[in-house]
Design a protein around this motif. Structure first.
Motif, PDB file in Angstrom:
ATOM      1  N   GLU A 246     -67.235   5.643  22.978  1.00 35.22           N
ATOM      2  CA  GLU A 246     -66.921   4.218  23.180  1.00 35.22           C
ATOM      3  C   GLU A 246     -67.704   3.344  22.203  1.00 35.22           C
ATOM      4  O   GLU A 246     -67.173   2.363  21.660  1.00 35.22           O
ATOM      5  N   ALA A 247     -68.953   3.694  21.953  1.00 37.49           N
ATOM      6  CA  ALA A 247     -69.756   2.928  21.002  1.00 37.49           C
ATOM      7  C   ALA A 247     -69.217   3.074  19.576  1.00 37.49           C
ATOM      8  O   ALA A 247     -69.213   2.111  18.806  1.00 37.49           O
ATOM      9  N   LEU A 248     -68.748   4.263  19.231  1.00 33.89           N
ATOM     10  CA  LEU A 248     -68.150   4.467  17.911  1.00 33.89           C
ATOM     11  C   LEU A 248     -66.878   3.637  17.773  1.00 33.89           C
ATOM     12  O   LEU A 248     -66.590   3.096  16.699  1.00 33.89           O
ATOM     13  N   GLU A 249     -66.114   3.531  18.853  1.00 34.75           N
ATOM     14  CA  GLU A 249     -64.909   2.702  18.826  1.00 34.75           C
ATOM     15  C   GLU A 249     -65.269   1.237  18.572  1.00 34.75           C
ATOM     16  O   GLU A 249     -64.628   0.563  17.756  1.00 34.75           O
TER      17      GLU A 249
ATOM     18  N   SER B  84     -67.937   0.172  17.075  1.00 33.37           N
ATOM     19  CA  SER B  84     -68.404   0.102  15.692  1.00 33.37           C
ATOM     20  C   SER B  84     -67.227   0.018  14.735  1.00 33.37           C
ATOM     21  O   SER B  84     -67.234  -0.766  13.778  1.00 33.37           O
ATOM     22  N   ALA B  85     -66.190   0.802  14.987  1.00 30.20           N
ATOM     23  CA  ALA B  85     -64.993   0.762  14.139  1.00 30.20           C
ATOM     24  C   ALA B  85     -64.338  -0.611  14.184  1.00 30.20           C
ATOM     25  O   ALA B  85     -63.858  -1.113  13.155  1.00 30.20           O
ATOM     26  N   LEU B  86     -64.309  -1.243  15.342  1.00 27.56           N
ATOM     27  CA  LEU B  86     -63.744  -2.586  15.450  1.00 27.56           C
ATOM     28  C   LEU B  86     -64.585  -3.596  14.674  1.00 27.56           C
ATOM     29  O   LEU B  86     -64.057  -4.498  14.023  1.00 27.56           O
ATOM     30  N   PHE B  87     -65.897  -3.458  14.717  1.00 23.98           N
ATOM     31  CA  PHE B  87     -66.796  -4.367  13.997  1.00 23.98           C
ATOM     32  C   PHE B  87     -66.570  -4.254  12.491  1.00 23.98           C
ATOM     33  O   PHE B  87     -66.551  -5.254  11.775  1.00 23.98           O
ATOM     34  N   PHE B  88     -66.411  -3.020  11.987  1.00 20.65           N
ATOM     35  CA  PHE B  88     -66.319  -2.768  10.545  1.00 20.65           C
ATOM     36  C   PHE B  88     -64.884  -2.715  10.017  1.00 20.65           C
ATOM     37  O   PHE B  88     -64.666  -2.301   8.886  1.00 20.65           O
ATOM     38  N   ASP B  89     -63.911  -3.135  10.819  1.00 22.27           N
ATOM     39  CA  ASP B  89     -62.500  -3.086  10.411  1.00 22.27           C
ATOM     40  C   ASP B  89     -62.046  -1.664  10.112  1.00 22.27           C
ATOM     41  O   ASP B  89     -61.287  -1.415   9.188  1.00 22.27           O
ATOM     42  N   GLY B  90     -62.537  -0.733  10.887  1.00 20.06           N
ATOM     43  CA  GLY B  90     -62.000   0.626  10.851  1.00 20.06           C
ATOM     44  C   GLY B  90     -62.741   1.588   9.972  1.00 20.06           C
ATOM     45  O   GLY B  90     -63.362   2.539  10.453  1.00 20.06           O
TER      46      GLY B  90
ATOM     47  N   ASP C 122     -73.115   4.108  13.523  1.00 21.19           N
ATOM     48  CA  ASP C 122     -74.203   3.137  13.462  1.00 21.19           C
ATOM     49  C   ASP C 122     -74.727   2.888  14.861  1.00 21.19           C
ATOM     50  O   ASP C 122     -74.060   2.236  15.668  1.00 21.19           O
ATOM     51  N   PRO C 123     -75.932   3.387  15.191  1.00 23.09           N
ATOM     52  CA  PRO C 123     -76.478   3.095  16.517  1.00 23.09           C
ATOM     53  C   PRO C 123     -76.632   1.606  16.781  1.00 23.09           C
ATOM     54  O   PRO C 123     -76.600   1.166  17.934  1.00 23.09           O
ATOM     55  N   GLY C 124     -76.811   0.807  15.727  1.00 21.54           N
ATOM     56  CA  GLY C 124     -76.899  -0.635  15.927  1.00 21.54           C
ATOM     57  C   GLY C 124     -77.608  -1.394  14.828  1.00 21.54           C
ATOM     58  O   GLY C 124     -77.422  -2.607  14.684  1.00 21.54           O
ATOM     59  N   ALA C 125     -78.413  -0.713  14.013  1.00 17.60           N
ATOM     60  CA  ALA C 125     -79.210  -1.409  13.000  1.00 17.60           C
ATOM     61  C   ALA C 125     -78.340  -2.093  11.956  1.00 17.60           C
ATOM     62  O   ALA C 125     -78.622  -3.230  11.547  1.00 17.60           O
ATOM     63  N   ASP C 126     -77.295  -1.416  11.499  1.00 13.44           N
ATOM     64  CA  ASP C 126     -76.439  -2.005  10.462  1.00 13.44           C
ATOM     65  C   ASP C 126     -75.772  -3.273  10.982  1.00 13.44           C
ATOM     66  O   ASP C 126     -75.798  -4.329  10.331  1.00 13.44           O
ATOM     67  N   ARG C 127     -75.191  -3.192  12.169  1.00 12.59           N
ATOM     68  CA  ARG C 127     -74.525  -4.367  12.729  1.00 12.59           C
ATOM     69  C   ARG C 127     -75.525  -5.487  13.022  1.00 12.59           C
ATOM     70  O   ARG C 127     -75.275  -6.656  12.712  1.00 12.59           O
TER      71      ARG C 127
ATOM     72  N   ARG D  97     -67.639   9.379   7.373  1.00 10.83           N
ATOM     73  CA  ARG D  97     -66.349   8.736   7.058  1.00 10.83           C
ATOM     74  C   ARG D  97     -65.186   9.558   7.604  1.00 10.83           C
ATOM     75  O   ARG D  97     -64.173   8.992   8.057  1.00 10.83           O
ATOM     76  N   ALA D  98     -65.301  10.881   7.567  1.00 12.73           N
ATOM     77  CA  ALA D  98     -64.270  11.712   8.207  1.00 12.73           C
ATOM     78  C   ALA D  98     -64.237  11.438   9.705  1.00 12.73           C
ATOM     79  O   ALA D  98     -63.161  11.386  10.328  1.00 12.73           O
ATOM     80  N   LEU D  99     -65.416  11.233  10.298  1.00 11.46           N
ATOM     81  CA  LEU D  99     -65.489  10.848  11.708  1.00 11.46           C
ATOM     82  C   LEU D  99     -64.788   9.520  11.942  1.00 11.46           C
ATOM     83  O   LEU D  99     -64.051   9.352  12.927  1.00 11.46           O
ATOM     84  N   ALA D 100     -64.991   8.561  11.029  1.00 10.26           N
ATOM     85  CA  ALA D 100     -64.361   7.246  11.174  1.00 10.26           C
ATOM     86  C   ALA D 100     -62.843   7.368  11.194  1.00 10.26           C
ATOM     87  O   ALA D 100     -62.164   6.719  12.002  1.00 10.26           O
ATOM     88  N   VAL D 101     -62.296   8.165  10.282  1.00  4.56           N
ATOM     89  CA  VAL D 101     -60.845   8.379  10.254  1.00  4.56           C
ATOM     90  C   VAL D 101     -60.362   8.902  11.605  1.00  4.56           C
ATOM     91  O   VAL D 101     -59.362   8.433  12.165  1.00  4.56           O
ATOM     92  N   GLU D 102     -61.101   9.866  12.143  1.00  2.00           N
ATOM     93  CA  GLU D 102     -60.680  10.477  13.406  1.00  2.00           C
ATOM     94  C   GLU D 102     -60.770   9.486  14.564  1.00  2.00           C
ATOM     95  O   GLU D 102     -59.853   9.392  15.393  1.00  2.00           O
ATOM     96  N   VAL D 103     -61.855   8.718  14.632  1.00  2.00           N
ATOM     97  CA  VAL D 103     -62.009   7.740  15.710  1.00  2.00           C
ATOM     98  C   VAL D 103     -60.918   6.686  15.621  1.00  2.00           C
ATOM     99  O   VAL D 103     -60.302   6.309  16.632  1.00  2.00           O
TER     100      VAL D 103
END
Length: 575
Positions: A304-307, A309-315, A323-328, A563-569
Motif C-alpha cells: 500500500e505504501a508503494l502504491e 509512492s507511485a501516485l506521488f511520483f506519477d508512476g 521510498d520509505p519517505g525521505a525522498d518525498r 524501477r522494475a518494481l515500479a512497473v509491476e506496482v
C-alpha cells in the motif's frame, strides 16, 4: 502555483475524461480552475497545500493562459508573465522564444490561437493519448484516459536500465510525449515546430575564453536576477562538492540573493564537507540531510505504501518508488511556504559530458560510451542488446535532426547537443516533471540561451571543467576559492592531474567502454543484495511484467530493480 494540467478535446472519450479526472484526484490534486473554448476544455489542478494558484492563471474576454511550473517572460514572472505573453502572441501570432524561460507546461488561448507547449527543452513533460484528444502533465492520468494500456516493451526496457524511456514513446503503449520543440495547435489539430532550423547556432565560436565567460555569466546574471525578483527571500538551493550547484550559488550571491542551502549525504560525505566550507565562506545557512538515516525512521514500505509512492511520483520516477519517505519528505520540504528549489542539473553543458575527443562519432558510439552500464546477458531476447542500441541510436539521430541512415556520423556540435536535447530532455526532464507536481522547482543553468552559448565554446575550454571553474570565479570569487570534490579549487582551475585524467578518459575507444564497465562491475563485485530481491518478490509474488523482457537477477543496480518494481506496482495496482 498549479501542479498539473489536463486538456480534453471535443470528440474525445468522455468516459476516459472521467477516468483521468479520478486519477488526478487520486494523486491528491484538486481542481483549481477550468477554461473552456469552442474546441474543448482545460482543467488546471493544484494541491491543497499550494497557495496563490491565481498567480498561474489569466482569464479575460480576450483570452486565457495558465501554466504548471515556474515561467518567466521578458523578465516578468507568474501572472504578469502570462498576461504579457498572451498580449504579445495575440498581437504578433508568434512566440518570442528568447524571452521565454523556466521549466513549465503552458496552455494559451488568444481566440485565434489555442496552443499547448512546454519549455524549449521539454523539461516539464506533456503526455498525449492514442486518440489525440487528451493531454496532461500526468502520465498516470493519460494512462487512465486510455484504460487497459499495456507496457511498451522497448520503452519499459529503457526505463528499467536507464531511468527513463529515451524516445517520444512512454512505457505505456499509445501514451506518448509531446515531441521536443513542438507546439500542440488545437485549432489545427496538429503540431508545429518552434525551431525549424533546430537548436544549432549560426554565431561563430568565441574568440577567447574571456569572451565566453563574459557572455555566459551575463546570461546567468539575468536568470539569477529573475529568480531573485520572483522569489524574494524564498530561494532554496542544493549544494554539493561539484561544479553545477556551486555555479548556482555563485550566481545567486552575485544577484544579491542569500539562498537557504541544503546538501544530501552523511557526516563523512565529501559533498557535505565541501558544502560546509562553501556555506561558511559565504556566511549562508546549510542543512545537511542524511536520507539513509532519515529513512531508518520510517517503516519499510508495504504494498500500500508503494502504491502511494507511485501516485506521488506519477508512476515511474527515475529512482523507482521504493521510498520509505525521505525522498518525498525532502521534496516537499524544499518547496514549502512558496519557496523555489533550484538544482544545478544540466550544468554539464559547460563541460565535456560524454568525455569524448573532439571529432565526429556514430550515434551508436555514444550509446556504447554512456548507455551500456549493464551486462548483455540481462536481455531475454538474444537480439535484445542489438535492438536496444539501434533504437537509442535512432532516437539520438532524430533528436538532432538527422536521417535514419545508420552510417551517418554526428558532428562534434551534434554530440554536444545530445547532452541537453537527449540526456537532459528524457532523463532530467522526468525528474523535473515530478518536482513541479509538488512545488516550484527549476534547473536554471540549462535553457535555450545557455545551450546556444555553450555550443559556441571550443571543446578544449570545456575539458576538465576549465570553463565552468572560470564561470564560478567570475560570479563569486570567495565561493570559487573553496575546495571541491574534483581535487582542485575553482578559482585556480584544473591542474595537470585533472587534465591528465580527462585526457585519459577521452582516449578510451568507444567500442571498449562497455568492456571497461563490465570489468569494473566484476572487480567491485557489484550485485543486488539478496534481501532486496527477496523482499520485492514477496511483495509481488508471481511472474512480473519485466520478467519476459529482462533477466532481473542480472541487474547490478538496486535502483534498476526498483524501477522494475515500479512497473509491476503501477500495472497491478494503478492501471
Amino acid at each position: 502555483m498549479l501542479n498539473a494540467l489536463s486538456v480534453f478535446l471535443v470528440g474525445g472519450d468522455s468516459d476516459g475524461q472521467t477516468r483521468a479526472a479520478r486519477s488526478l484526484e487520486r494523486q491528491r490534486f484538486i481542481r483549481a480552475t477550468q477554461i473552456e473554448w469552442n474546441g474543448g476544455s482545460v482543467v488546471a489542478w493544484g494541491h491543497p497545500e499550494q497557495r496563490r494558484v491565481e498567480d498561474c492563471v489569466v482569464q479575460s474576454p480576450l483570452g486565457a493562459a495558465c501554466c504548471v511550473g515556474p515561467l518567466w517572460f521578458r523578465g516578468y514572472f507568474g501572472r504578469q508573465a502570462l498576461a504579457s505573453l498572451l498580449d504579445e502572441v495575440r498581437a504578433t501570432g508568434r512566440l518570442e522564444e528568447g524571452s521565454l524561460r523556466g521549466n513549465f507546461a503552458l496552455f494559451l488561448d488568444t481566440g485565434e490561437q489555442t496552443w499547448l507547449l512546454n519549455d524549449a527543452l521539454g523539461f516539464i513533460r506533456i503526455y498525449t493519448s492514442a486518440d489525440g484528444c487528451f493531454f496532461s502533465t500526468s502520465w498516470l492520468a493519460v494512462c487512465a484516459y486510455g484504460q487497459r494500456v499495456e507496457p511498451d516493451a522497448a520503452s519499459a526496457i529503457e526505463y528499467v536500465l536507464l531511468g527513463a524511456a529515451h524516445s517520444c514513446q512512454s512505457v505505456a503503449r499509445g501514451v506518448d510525449l509531446l515531441p521536443l520543440g513542438r507546439v500542440q495547435d488545437f485549432r489545427r489539430r496538429s503540431t508545429w515546430q518552434r525551431f525549424p532550423r533546430g537548436f544549432e547556432v549560426q554565431a561563430p565560436e568565441f574568440h577567447s575564453l574571456d569572451e565566453a565567460v563574459e557572455a555566459i555569466t551575463g546570461h546567468l546574471r539575468t536568470t539569477s536576477s529573475e529568480v531573485a525578483s520572483a522569489f524574494p527571500g524564498r530561494v532554496n538551493a542544493a549544494l554539493s562538492g561539484g561544479f553545477d550547484s556551486r555555479l548556482i550559488v555563485a550566481g545567486l550571491l552575485d544577484a544579491g540573493v542569500r539562498p537557504r542551502l541544503f546538501v544530501y549525504g552523511d557526516a563523512d560525505s565529501a559533498d557535505v564537507a565541501a558544502a560546509r566550507t562553501v556555506a561558511a565562506a559565504a556566511d549562508l545557512a546549510l542543512e545537511a540531510i542524511d536520507k539513509r538515516a532519515m529513512n531508518r525512521g520510517f517503516p519499510m514500505p508495504d504494498i500500500e505504501a508503494l502504491e502511494q509512492s507511485a501516485l506521488f511520483f506519477d508512476g515511474l520516477p527515475s529512482d523507482g518508488i521504493d521510498d520509505p519517505g525521505a525522498d518525498r519528505h525532502t521534496r516537499l520540504q524544499q518547496t514549502a511556504d512558496g519557496r523555489i528549489a533550484l538544482n544545478g542539473g544540466g550544468g554539464e553543458i559547460f563541460r565535456n559530458f560524454f568525455h569524448l575527443p573532439n571529432r565526429a562519432f556514430a550515434a551508436r558510439d555514444i550509446v556504447r560510451t554512456f548507455y551500456r552500464g549493464f551486462s548483455r546477458s540481462v536481455f531475454r531476447d538474444p537480439d535484445g542488446l542489438a535492438s536496444y542500441e539501434a533504437r537509442l541510436a535512432a532516437s539520438m539521430r532524430n533528436i538532432v535532426g538527422m536521417s535514419e541512415v545508420g552510417s551517418e556520423r554526428l558532428s562534434r556540435e551534434q554530440v554536444e547537443l545530445l547532452y541537453p536535447l537527449f540526456r537532459c530532455h528524457y532523463w532530467m526532464g522526468l525528474n523535473n516533471s515530478v518536482a513541479v507536481r509538488h512545488g516550484n522547482y527549476a534547473t536554471p543553468l540549462v535553457d535555450l540561451e545557455s545551450v546556444r552559448l555553450a555550443l559556441r565554446v571550443p571543446l578544449r575550454w570545456k575539458n576538465a571543467g576549465a570553463l565552468e571553474s572560470r564561470l564560478v570565479a567570475a560570479l563569486h570569487l570567495a565561493v570559487a576559492a573553496q575546495p571541491s570534490t574534483y581535487g582542485f579549487r575553482f578559482d585556480a582551475g584544473p591542474g595537470w592531474k585533472a587534465r591528465l585524467a580527462e585526457w585519459t578518459t577521452c582516449a578510451r575507444p568507444a567500442r571498449l567502454r562497455p568492456l571497461i564497465n563490465a570489468t569494473r562491475r566484476s572487480l567491485q563485485n557489484m550485485r543486488i543484495a539478496p534481501a532486496v530481491w527477496q523482499r520485492y518478490r514477496a511483495l509481488l509474488p508471481g511472474e512480473w511484467r519485466m520478467d519476459s523482457l529482462l533477466d532481473l537477477i542480472q541487474l547490478t543496480d538496486e535502483r534498476a530493480l526498483g524501477r522494475a518494481l515500479a512497473v509491476e506496482v503501477v500495472w497491478r495496482r494503478l492501471l
